[in-house]
Design a protein around this motif. Structure first.
Motif, short mmCIF file in Angstrom:
data_model
loop_
_atom_site.label_atom_id
_atom_site.label_comp_id
_atom_site.label_asym_id
_atom_site.label_seq_id
_atom_site.Cartn_x
_atom_site.Cartn_y
_atom_site.Cartn_z
N ALA A 46 0.73 -1.74 0.31
CA ALA A 46 0.08 0.10 0.45
C ALA A 46 0.32 0.95 -0.32
O ALA A 46 0.18 2.82 -0.59
CB ALA A 46 -0.73 0.03 1.32
N SER A 47 2.35 1.08 0.87
CA SER A 47 3.07 2.41 0.45
C SER A 47 3.41 2.96 -0.27
O SER A 47 3.46 3.71 -1.05
CB SER A 47 3.81 1.54 2.38
OG SER A 47 4.85 3.42 1.71
N GLN A 48 4.12 1.52 -1.38
CA GLN A 48 4.40 1.88 -2.57
C GLN A 48 3.79 2.37 -3.40
O GLN A 48 4.08 2.96 -4.22
CB GLN A 48 4.70 0.43 -2.85
CG GLN A 48 6.39 -0.35 -2.05
CD GLN A 48 6.97 -0.76 -2.31
OE1 GLN A 48 6.43 -1.19 -3.97
NE2 GLN A 48 7.96 -1.99 -2.18
N LEU A 49 2.28 1.72 -2.96
CA LEU A 49 1.52 2.57 -4.38
C LEU A 49 1.22 4.03 -3.93
O LEU A 49 0.42 4.79 -5.27
CB LEU A 49 -0.26 1.22 -3.99
CG LEU A 49 0.12 0.59 -4.82
CD1 LEU A 49 -1.35 -0.95 -4.18
CD2 LEU A 49 0.73 0.25 -6.30
N ALA A 52 5.89 -25.02 4.35
CA ALA A 52 6.07 -25.59 3.97
C ALA A 52 5.78 -25.68 2.32
O ALA A 52 6.16 -26.07 1.16
CB ALA A 52 5.88 -27.36 3.79
N GLY A 53 5.17 -23.95 1.97
CA GLY A 53 4.96 -23.13 0.82
C GLY A 53 5.66 -23.03 0.55
O GLY A 53 6.57 -23.04 0.64
N SER A 54 5.64 -22.45 -1.44
CA SER A 54 6.36 -22.40 -2.29
C SER A 54 6.98 -20.90 -2.06
O SER A 54 5.48 -20.32 -1.01
CB SER A 54 5.64 -22.28 -3.70
OG SER A 54 4.45 -21.43 -3.66
N SER A 55 7.77 -20.47 -2.17
CA SER A 55 8.05 -19.29 -1.29
C SER A 55 7.30 -18.28 -1.95
O SER A 55 7.14 -17.88 -3.46
CB SER A 55 10.05 -18.72 -2.40
OG SER A 55 10.22 -17.75 -2.49
N PRO A 56 6.78 -17.22 -1.27
CA PRO A 56 5.92 -15.50 -1.46
C PRO A 56 6.50 -15.02 -1.81
O PRO A 56 6.44 -13.88 -2.21
CB PRO A 56 6.07 -15.56 0.29
CG PRO A 56 7.07 -15.37 0.23
CD PRO A 56 7.30 -17.36 0.18
N VAL A 57 8.13 -15.04 -2.76
CA VAL A 57 8.85 -14.44 -3.69
C VAL A 57 9.18 -14.53 -4.61
O VAL A 57 9.08 -15.57 -5.64
CB VAL A 57 10.14 -14.34 -3.47
CG1 VAL A 57 11.08 -12.96 -4.02
CG2 VAL A 57 10.58 -13.33 -1.89
N GLY A 58 7.79 -13.88 -6.18
CA GLY A 58 8.61 -14.74 -7.56
C GLY A 58 7.11 -14.34 -7.98
O GLY A 58 5.88 -14.32 -6.81
N PRO A 59 7.14 -14.38 -9.19
CA PRO A 59 4.81 -14.86 -9.80
C PRO A 59 4.44 -15.81 -9.54
O PRO A 59 5.85 -16.52 -9.58
CB PRO A 59 5.78 -14.63 -11.51
CG PRO A 59 6.93 -14.62 -11.67
CD PRO A 59 7.32 -14.59 -10.13
N SER A 69 2.72 -0.72 -10.25
CA SER A 69 1.12 -0.63 -10.76
C SER A 69 0.10 -1.34 -9.99
O SER A 69 0.33 -2.57 -9.31
CB SER A 69 0.61 -1.40 -12.48
OG SER A 69 1.61 -1.95 -12.99
N ALA A 70 -1.58 -1.58 -10.71
CA ALA A 70 -2.64 -1.86 -9.90
C ALA A 70 -1.96 -3.30 -10.50
O ALA A 70 -2.50 -4.46 -9.50
CB ALA A 70 -4.01 -1.29 -10.03
N ALA A 71 -1.94 -3.66 -11.70
CA ALA A 71 -1.57 -4.48 -11.90
C ALA A 71 -0.39 -5.30 -10.95
O ALA A 71 -0.67 -6.64 -11.15
CB ALA A 71 -1.58 -4.67 -13.59
N ASP A 72 0.76 -5.19 -10.62
CA ASP A 72 1.53 -5.94 -10.27
C ASP A 72 1.30 -5.93 -8.79
O ASP A 72 1.74 -6.88 -8.61
CB ASP A 72 2.63 -4.64 -10.42
CG ASP A 72 4.02 -4.02 -11.74
OD1 ASP A 72 3.25 -5.00 -12.60
OD2 ASP A 72 4.26 -2.76 -11.81
N ALA A 73 0.48 -4.92 -8.55
CA ALA A 73 -0.06 -5.27 -7.46
C ALA A 73 -1.20 -6.53 -7.07
O ALA A 73 -0.49 -7.26 -5.61
CB ALA A 73 -0.42 -3.93 -6.47
N ALA A 74 -1.90 -6.62 -8.06
CA ALA A 74 -2.76 -8.13 -7.83
C ALA A 74 -1.87 -9.02 -7.81
O ALA A 74 -2.25 -9.87 -7.63
CB ALA A 74 -3.58 -7.88 -9.39
#
Length: 221
Positions: A179-182, A214-221, A190-195
Motif C-alpha cells: 500500500a505504501s508503494q502504491l 512448507a508452501g512455495s516461496s512468497p517471492v516471485g510470480p 502499478s495496480a496490475a503489479d500489485a494484483a
C-alpha cells in the motif's frame, strides 16, 4: 421561541469538515482555526464543542475511524464468487489497497489515524491495526481450510493454528508495504503489479496438514 440546536448534527458536520482538511493537509491541518474555516464557523463557535486542539483531533480521529469502517467493511463482507480460494481472498485483501481514487482517499484517512495513535498510543494497542490483523487472520484461515470466525471478537483472538498467525503477520506486513508503494511510488508499482504480487503471496500459504511453512516461496510470480 429560541431555535433548537442539534448538537450531535453540528459535531458531525465538524467531523466531515475536518476529514476534508485531513485529505488536503493531513492530521497536522486539523486545528481549531483550520476546521472552523473549513466549516464556515467562527473559532469561538467551534470552541463551544471542543476546548482545545487535542479534544478536536481526538473526536476527528474517532469520526475518521468510523467513516473508514462504514466504507470498507461492507465491501469486505459482501458475498463473493471466485474460481479459487486464492482469488476470493485476493479480492477481499484488495479492498485494503489504494488501487483507485476512493481507496487512495481511504489510505490518506487511515494514515491520519496512524499518526494520531503514534502521538497518543492508545491503551490496548491500535484499534485500526487490530482490525486489519483480524481480517488478515480470517483470510489466511480460509486459505488454510479452516472455518472463519463467526463473531468479530473471535477473529481478534490468536488462531489455534500457529501457521495462521505466522502467515497473517506476513500478509499484514506485505499489504502495508505494498500500500505504501502504491501511494508513494505509483510510477514503480502499478495496480496490475500489485494484483500479481498479492496472488503470488497468497498462493504460497500452505494448506492445513502440510509441513509448517512448507508452501512455495512468497517471492516471485
Amino acid at each position: 421561541m429560541p431555535r433548537l440546536v442539534d448538537h450531535d448534527q453540528r459535531r458531525a458536520e465538524l467531523g466531515e469538515a475536518a476529514i476534508r482538511v485531513i485529505l488536503r493537509e493531513g492530521l497536522a491541518g486539523v486545528t481549531v482555526r483550520g476546521v472552523a474555516a473549513e466549516a464556515g464557523w467562527s473559532t469561538g463557535s467551534l470552541r463551544h464543542y471542543f476546548g482545545n486542539q487535542y479534544e478536536l483531533q481526538a473526536y476527528v480521529v474517532q469520526a475518521t475511524t468510523d467513516t473508514l469502517r462504514r466504507r470498507v467493511l461492507p465491501r469486505v463482507q459482501r458475498p463473493r464468487t471466485a474460481d479459487s480460494a486464492v482469488e476470493g481472498v485476493a479480492t477481499i485483501v484488495e479492498e485494503m489497497l489504494p488501487l483507485d481514487a476512493g481507496r487512495r482517499e481511504e489510505y490518506a484517512l487511515w494514515a491520519a489515524v496512524v499518526e494520531w495513535e503514534r502521538q497518543h498510543p492508545p491503551e490496548g494497542g491500535s484499534a485500526s491495526w487490530n482490525d486489519q490483523r483480524a481480517l488478515h487472520r480470517q483470510c489466511v484461515a480460509a486459505l488454510r481450510g479452516h472455518e472463519t470466525a463467526r463473531e468479530p471478537g473471535q477473529a481478534a483472538l490468536p488462531h489455534p493454528d500457529a501457521e495462521v498467525e505466522l502467515w497473517a503477520a506476513l500478509l499484514h506486513t506485505f499489504v502495508d508495504g505494498l500500500a505504501s508503494q502504491l501511494m508513494n511510488t505509483p510510477g514503480q508499482v502499478s495496480a496490475a503489479d500489485a494484483a500479481q504480487l498479492l496472488r503470488s503471496l497468497l498462493r504460497a500459504v500452505p494448506p492445513a496438514g502440510s509441513s509448517p511453512s512448507a508452501g512455495s516461496s512468497p517471492v516471485g510470480p
